[in-house]
Each structure stands twice: as structure tokens, then as C-alpha cells.
Motif scaffolding. Structure first.
Motif, PDB file in Angstrom:
ATOM      1  N   THR A  76       0.819  -1.212   0.000  1.00 43.29           N
ATOM      2  CA  THR A  76       0.000   0.000   0.000  1.00 43.29           C
ATOM      3  C   THR A  76       0.854   1.263   0.000  1.00 43.29           C
ATOM      4  OG1 THR A  76      -1.787  -1.138   1.167  1.00 43.29           O
ATOM      5  CG2 THR A  76      -1.787   1.259   1.263  1.00 43.29           C
ATOM      6  N   THR A  77       2.030   1.204   0.614  1.00 41.55           N
ATOM      7  CA  THR A  77       2.823   2.417   0.814  1.00 41.55           C
ATOM      8  C   THR A  77       4.125   2.449   0.016  1.00 41.55           C
ATOM      9  OG1 THR A  77       3.824   1.381   2.776  1.00 41.55           O
ATOM     10  CG2 THR A  77       1.891   2.777   3.125  1.00 41.55           C
ATOM     11  N   ILE A  78       4.939   1.390   0.107  1.00 41.98           N
ATOM     12  CA  ILE A  78       6.308   1.461  -0.408  1.00 41.98           C
ATOM     13  C   ILE A  78       6.384   1.616  -1.929  1.00 41.98           C
ATOM     14  CG2 ILE A  78       8.526   0.242  -0.548  1.00 41.98           C
ATOM     15  CD1 ILE A  78       8.031  -0.881   2.182  1.00 41.98           C
ATOM     16  N   PRO A  79       5.607   0.881  -2.744  1.00 45.91           N
ATOM     17  CA  PRO A  79       5.730   1.079  -4.198  1.00 45.91           C
ATOM     18  C   PRO A  79       5.508   2.520  -4.643  1.00 45.91           C
ATOM     19  CG  PRO A  79       4.541  -0.936  -3.754  1.00 45.91           C
ATOM     20  CD  PRO A  79       4.713  -0.251  -2.435  1.00 45.91           C
ATOM     21  N   LYS A  80       4.572   3.223  -4.011  1.00 43.96           N
ATOM     22  CA  LYS A  80       4.336   4.623  -4.360  1.00 43.96           C
ATOM     23  C   LYS A  80       5.544   5.477  -4.009  1.00 43.96           C
ATOM     24  CE  LYS A  80       2.138   8.272  -5.674  1.00 43.96           C
ATOM     25  NZ  LYS A  80       2.015   8.560  -7.130  1.00 43.96           N
ATOM     26  N   VAL A  81       6.194   5.177  -2.881  1.00 37.42           N
ATOM     27  CA  VAL A  81       7.412   5.903  -2.508  1.00 37.42           C
ATOM     28  C   VAL A  81       8.493   5.689  -3.560  1.00 37.42           C
ATOM     29  CG1 VAL A  81       9.238   6.092  -0.784  1.00 37.42           C
ATOM     30  CG2 VAL A  81       6.882   5.740  -0.049  1.00 37.42           C
ATOM     31  N   LEU A  82       8.663   4.454  -4.004  1.00 36.03           N
ATOM     32  CA  LEU A  82       9.692   4.137  -4.996  1.00 36.03           C
ATOM     33  C   LEU A  82       9.406   4.822  -6.331  1.00 36.03           C
ATOM     34  CD1 LEU A  82      10.135   0.313  -4.265  1.00 36.03           C
ATOM     35  CD2 LEU A  82      11.571   2.208  -3.480  1.00 36.03           C
ATOM     36  N   VAL A  83       8.136   4.822  -6.747  1.00 34.95           N
ATOM     37  CA  VAL A  83       7.763   5.468  -8.010  1.00 34.95           C
ATOM     38  C   VAL A  83       8.017   6.968  -7.936  1.00 34.95           C
ATOM     39  CG1 VAL A  83       5.813   6.051  -9.499  1.00 34.95           C
ATOM     40  CG2 VAL A  83       6.103   3.717  -8.689  1.00 34.95           C
ATOM     41  N   ASN A  84       7.658   7.588  -6.815  1.00 34.12           N
ATOM     42  CA  ASN A  84       7.857   9.032  -6.662  1.00 34.12           C
ATOM     43  C   ASN A  84       9.332   9.409  -6.707  1.00 34.12           C
ATOM     44  OD1 ASN A  84       5.137   9.344  -6.443  1.00 34.12           O
ATOM     45  ND2 ASN A  84       5.103   9.851  -4.279  1.00 34.12           N
ATOM     46  N   ILE A  85      10.161   8.596  -6.042  1.00 32.24           N
ATOM     47  CA  ILE A  85      11.601   8.897  -6.047  1.00 32.24           C
ATOM     48  C   ILE A  85      12.184   8.696  -7.439  1.00 32.24           C
ATOM     49  CG2 ILE A  85      13.837   8.187  -5.138  1.00 32.24           C
ATOM     50  CD1 ILE A  85      12.446   7.453  -2.533  1.00 32.24           C
ATOM     51  N   GLN A  86      11.805   7.612  -8.099  1.00 34.25           N
ATOM     52  CA  GLN A  86      12.340   7.312  -9.420  1.00 34.25           C
ATOM     53  C   GLN A  86      11.921   8.365 -10.449  1.00 34.25           C
ATOM     54  OE1 GLN A  86      14.486   4.955 -10.008  1.00 34.25           O
ATOM     55  NE2 GLN A  86      14.657   5.270 -12.214  1.00 34.25           N
ATOM     56  N   ALA A  87      10.655   8.810 -10.358  1.00 30.34           N
ATOM     57  CA  ALA A  87      10.138   9.797 -11.309  1.00 30.34           C
ATOM     58  C   ALA A  87      10.434  11.231 -10.884  1.00 30.34           C
ATOM     59  CB  ALA A  87       8.633   9.612 -11.479  1.00 30.34           C
ATOM     60  N   GLN A  88      11.019  11.391  -9.687  1.00 34.01           N
ATOM     61  CA  GLN A  88      11.286  12.718  -9.126  1.00 34.01           C
ATOM     62  C   GLN A  88      10.007  13.561  -9.087  1.00 34.01           C
ATOM     63  OE1 GLN A  88      14.564  14.442 -11.311  1.00 34.01           O
ATOM     64  NE2 GLN A  88      16.054  13.003 -10.478  1.00 34.01           N
ATOM     65  N   ASP A  89       8.935  12.886  -8.755  1.00 29.33           N
ATOM     66  CA  ASP A  89       7.624  13.539  -8.646  1.00 29.33           C
ATOM     67  C   ASP A  89       6.986  13.064  -7.350  1.00 29.33           C
ATOM     68  OD1 ASP A  89       5.147  14.653  -8.902  1.00 29.33           O
ATOM     69  OD2 ASP A  89       4.487  13.380 -10.556  1.00 29.33           O
ATOM     70  N   HIS A  90       6.858  13.946  -6.375  1.00 29.88           N
ATOM     71  CA  HIS A  90       6.379  13.575  -5.047  1.00 29.88           C
ATOM     72  C   HIS A  90       4.867  13.743  -4.893  1.00 29.88           C
ATOM     73  CE1 HIS A  90      10.438  13.148  -3.368  1.00 29.88           C
ATOM     74  NE2 HIS A  90      10.761  14.217  -4.093  1.00 29.88           N
ATOM     75  N   SER A  91       4.161  13.896  -5.982  1.00 32.06           N
ATOM     76  CA  SER A  91       2.727  14.149  -5.891  1.00 32.06           C
ATOM     77  C   SER A  91       1.935  12.848  -5.815  1.00 32.06           C
ATOM     78  CB  SER A  91       2.257  14.956  -7.108  1.00 32.06           C
ATOM     79  OG  SER A  91       2.421  14.206  -8.303  1.00 32.06           O
ATOM     80  N   ILE A  92       0.730  12.955  -5.254  1.00 37.19           N
ATOM     81  CA  ILE A  92      -0.222  11.862  -5.221  1.00 37.19           C
ATOM     82  C   ILE A  92      -1.612  12.480  -5.356  1.00 37.19           C
ATOM     83  CG2 ILE A  92      -0.340  11.895  -2.688  1.00 37.19           C
ATOM     84  CD1 ILE A  92      -0.916   8.901  -2.764  1.00 37.19           C
ATOM     85  N   SER A  93      -2.470  11.868  -6.135  1.00 35.52           N
ATOM     86  CA  SER A  93      -3.807  12.414  -6.358  1.00 35.52           C
ATOM     87  C   SER A  93      -4.623  12.352  -5.076  1.00 35.52           C
ATOM     88  CB  SER A  93      -4.516  11.645  -7.468  1.00 35.52           C
ATOM     89  OG  SER A  93      -4.773  10.310  -7.059  1.00 35.52           O
ATOM     90  N   PHE A  94      -5.652  13.169  -5.005  1.00 35.69           N
ATOM     91  CA  PHE A  94      -6.518  13.177  -3.827  1.00 35.69           C
ATOM     92  C   PHE A  94      -7.186  11.814  -3.648  1.00 35.69           C
ATOM     93  CE2 PHE A  94     -10.613  14.038  -1.715  1.00 35.69           C
ATOM     94  CZ  PHE A  94     -10.135  14.584  -0.534  1.00 35.69           C
ATOM     95  N   ALA A  95      -7.643  11.218  -4.747  1.00 32.04           N
ATOM     96  CA  ALA A  95      -8.252   9.889  -4.672  1.00 32.04           C
ATOM     97  C   ALA A  95      -7.236   8.853  -4.225  1.00 32.04           C
ATOM     98  CB  ALA A  95      -8.844   9.508  -6.032  1.00 32.04           C
ATOM     99  N   GLY A  96      -6.012   8.952  -4.745  1.00 31.88           N
ATOM    100  CA  GLY A  96      -4.968   8.025  -4.333  1.00 31.88           C
ATOM    101  C   GLY A  96      -4.614   8.171  -2.869  1.00 31.88           C
ATOM    102  N   CYS A  97      -4.630   9.404  -2.393  1.00 36.24           N
ATOM    103  CA  CYS A  97      -4.342   9.656  -0.984  1.00 36.24           C
ATOM    104  C   CYS A  97      -5.426   9.043  -0.096  1.00 36.24           C
ATOM    105  CB  CYS A  97      -4.239  11.160  -0.746  1.00 36.24           C
ATOM    106  SG  CYS A  97      -3.591  11.624   0.879  1.00 36.24           S
ATOM    107  N   LEU A  98      -6.691   9.225  -0.474  1.00 32.86           N
ATOM    108  CA  LEU A  98      -7.784   8.620   0.290  1.00 32.86           C
ATOM    109  C   LEU A  98      -7.686   7.097   0.274  1.00 32.86           C
ATOM    110  CD1 LEU A  98     -10.992  10.697  -0.534  1.00 32.86           C
ATOM    111  CD2 LEU A  98      -9.534  10.800   1.484  1.00 32.86           C
TER     112      LEU A  98
END
Length: 321
Positions: A76-98
């Protein structure tokens, strides 16, 4: 900061510990290593339990479900962290955050319920061994897991839906690696008193009741063990609880640390570290605790990995024979 209705929110920004580019590769390797160890360790536990018929008992049924829950929590948590670091994009959609908030609540609550069920299983096995097979019926074990999942999911959906009524500030930078319920609430510009009351009530119920059940179960277990006349018998009975006690201490210890950091610590860094200790560390260490402290699991893993036949059998109560 201007308030913004949630329907107008495009994205939150998960800033983590630091946005310094020099530290990003190190953080990426750290989370990648933790994730791979967590997935591999818990998957081996599941495969060992499912492949060894001697481990088809209620205790190991709950353990395999605990391992599956740990895999889901980390995913639920770690893959999104890895994608954000790799893409150098720390954003997450409101729906994704919920969605993250909801699933973290579901799997965290389910782990608490499973630990309580495992404590009850040890209580019945040690305090009522002659009635164990009658009480811990497979249908009851499945029912416990299903009912726990339904109740916890209802609670998580309620918290997630309550976030929809909030208005958020235009500064949507969150000093965190993932969307946590309290952190999201702290970013709101509107009144969060109802949400806060709901959090306190739900925490009291879904953390207090399971923890009380574990404490009461082990109080009865200790009382029964002390009545065993021989030291060998006491050790044999208590040895079936060692791994579970270690996992319970790790889970609730990190949860208590998270609670203390959110209420006492004034540093965002300390809060982030405490949250990661709660969401990441127990899920990674649980397989090691059970594989190192539990002889049956070690034998099953040896048989699974190297094809060596198991040197022992396990009774329905979880004792070595």
C-alpha cells in the motif's frame, strides 16, 4: 493559505524526510531493500504453512493471514514511494491519498485483530487443551478473519468518507512518505473536530479492545503455566507463545511510539520516522521472528527450500511432538 474544497484538489505532495537530490538514491535503495525483504519473508511463511500439512492448524492459519496482511500493508505504501523517487515527482492524487488512508487503516486494524485471535488460540491451547479442537474449529477461524475484515473495512471507509467533507489549504505539501489519516486532517483548513472525535473513538475501540483481549489471554496463560509442576512442562507450554509475544510487542510498541511522537514530538522528522517504524518495520521483521524462534516454521522452510523432510510433527495445539 486559502481554503480549497476537496473537489478542486488535484494532488498532495509527499515530501518525505528530505527533498535533497543527494539523499534520494539512498532512500530509494533503503525502501527497495525493505520491500523485497518484506515480500520474500512473508511469502516464504505463507508457502511454508500451505505446503506442510503438519502446519494446517488454527495458529498457523492465523499466521499465514498475518503474513498476507503484512504484504498488503507494505504494498500500500512502499511502491508509491519508490515510483515518486524514481520519477522525481512527489505528488499523489486526492483519490490516491484517500485510498492509501483507507487501506492502511484496513490492514493495520486487521493485523491487530489477527494478533488477538492468535492470543486467544494460545489461551485455548494451553488453558483448555482437551477442548481445543472443539473450540478452535476451522469454520470459527475463517469466521473470525472474515468478520474482522468486514468490521475494520467499515471503520476505514467511514474515516475516508469523513475526509471528503473537509476543505484543504492551498499548501498541500505533506512532510511524509505516505498519506496518513492524522496528517491529512492536519492539512485541512476547515473544522476537523468531528473527525478527531471519530479517530479517538475508533482508536479506543479497535486498538483498546484487541489489546485488552491479548492481555487477558496471556494473564490466563501465565496463570495456567505456573500451575504446571515441572520446569520442562512450563518451558514447553510457554515456548509456543514466544514468537507471538515478540510480534505483539513489536506491533504495539511501534504503535505506541507513533502515538507519543504525534502528541509529544514537535519535529516533523520524528513523526515521519515513527510512522515508518509502525508501517514498515514490523511487517519486515515478523517473518524473521517466527522463522528464528519457531522450530516448526524452521523445519517447514527447510523442507520447502531444500526438500528435506520435516523432522517433527505438530499437534493440533501447536506443540512439538
Amino acid at each position: 493559505m486559502q481554503p480549497t474544497n476537496q473537489t478542486a484538489i488535484a494532488r498532495f505532495f509527499l515530501m518525505g524526510l528530505t527533498d535533497d537530490p543527494e539523499f534520494q538514491p539512498l532512500i530509494f535503495l533503503l525502501f527497495m531493500s525493505i520491500y523485497l525483504i518484506t515480500i520474500l519473508g512473508n511469502l516464504l511463511i505463507i508457502l511454508a504453512v500451505s505446503s506442510d500439512t503438519h502446519l494446517h492448524t488454527p495458529m498457523y492459519f492465523f499466521l499465514s493471514n498475518l503474513s498476507l496482511t503484512d504484504i498488503c500493508t507494505s504494498t500500500t505504501t512502499i511502491p508509491k514511494v519508490l515510483v515518486n523517487i524514481q520519477a522525481q515527482d512527489h505528488s499523489i492524487s486526492f483519490a490516491g491519498c484517500l485510498a492509501q488512508v483507507c487501506f492502511i487503516l484496513i490492514f493495520g486494524g486487521l493485523e491487530s485483530c489477527l494478533l488477538t485471535a492468535m492470543a486467544y488460540d494460545r489461551y485455548v491451547a494451553i488453558c483448555h487443551p482437551l477442548r481445543y479442537t472443539a473450540i478452535m474449529h476451522p469454520h470459527l477461524c475463517v469466521l473470525i478473519v472474515i468478520m474482522s475484515l468486514l468490521i475494520i473495512t467499515t471503520n476505514a471507509l467511514l474515516h475516508s468518507l469523513m475526509l471528503l467533507r473537509l476543505s484543504f489549504c492551498t499548501d498541500l505539501k505533506m512532510p511524509h512518505f505516505f498519506c496518513e489519516l492524522v496528517q491529512v486532517m492536519n492539512m485541512a483548513c476547515s473544522d476537523t473536530s468531528i473527525n478527531s472525535i471519530l479517530v479517538y473513538v475508533a482508536t479506543s475501540v479497535f486498538a483498546g479492545i484487541p489489546l485488552s483481549g491479548i492481555i487477558l489471554s496471556y494473564a490466563q496463560i501465565v496463570s495456567s503455566i505456573l500451575r504446571i509442576p515441572t520446569m520442562k512442562g512450563r518451558y514447553k507450554a510457554f515456548s509456543t507463545c514466544g514468537s507471538h509475544l515478540s510480534v505483539v510487542s513489536l506491533f504495539y510498541g511501534t504503535a505506541f511510539g507513533l502515538y507519543m511522537s504525534s502528541n509529544v514530538a514537535d519535529s516533523a522528522t520524528k513523526n515521519v520516522v515513527a510512522s515508518m517504524m509502525y508501517v514498515v518495520v514490523p511487517q519486515m521483521l515478523n517473518p524473521f521472528i517466527y522463522s528464528l524462534r519457531n522450530r516448526e516454521i524452521k523445519e517447514a522452510l527447510r523442507h520447502l527450500l531444500f526438500g528435506k523432510p520435516s523432522a517433527l510433527t505438530v499437534s493440533a495445539f501447536g506443540f512439538q511432538e
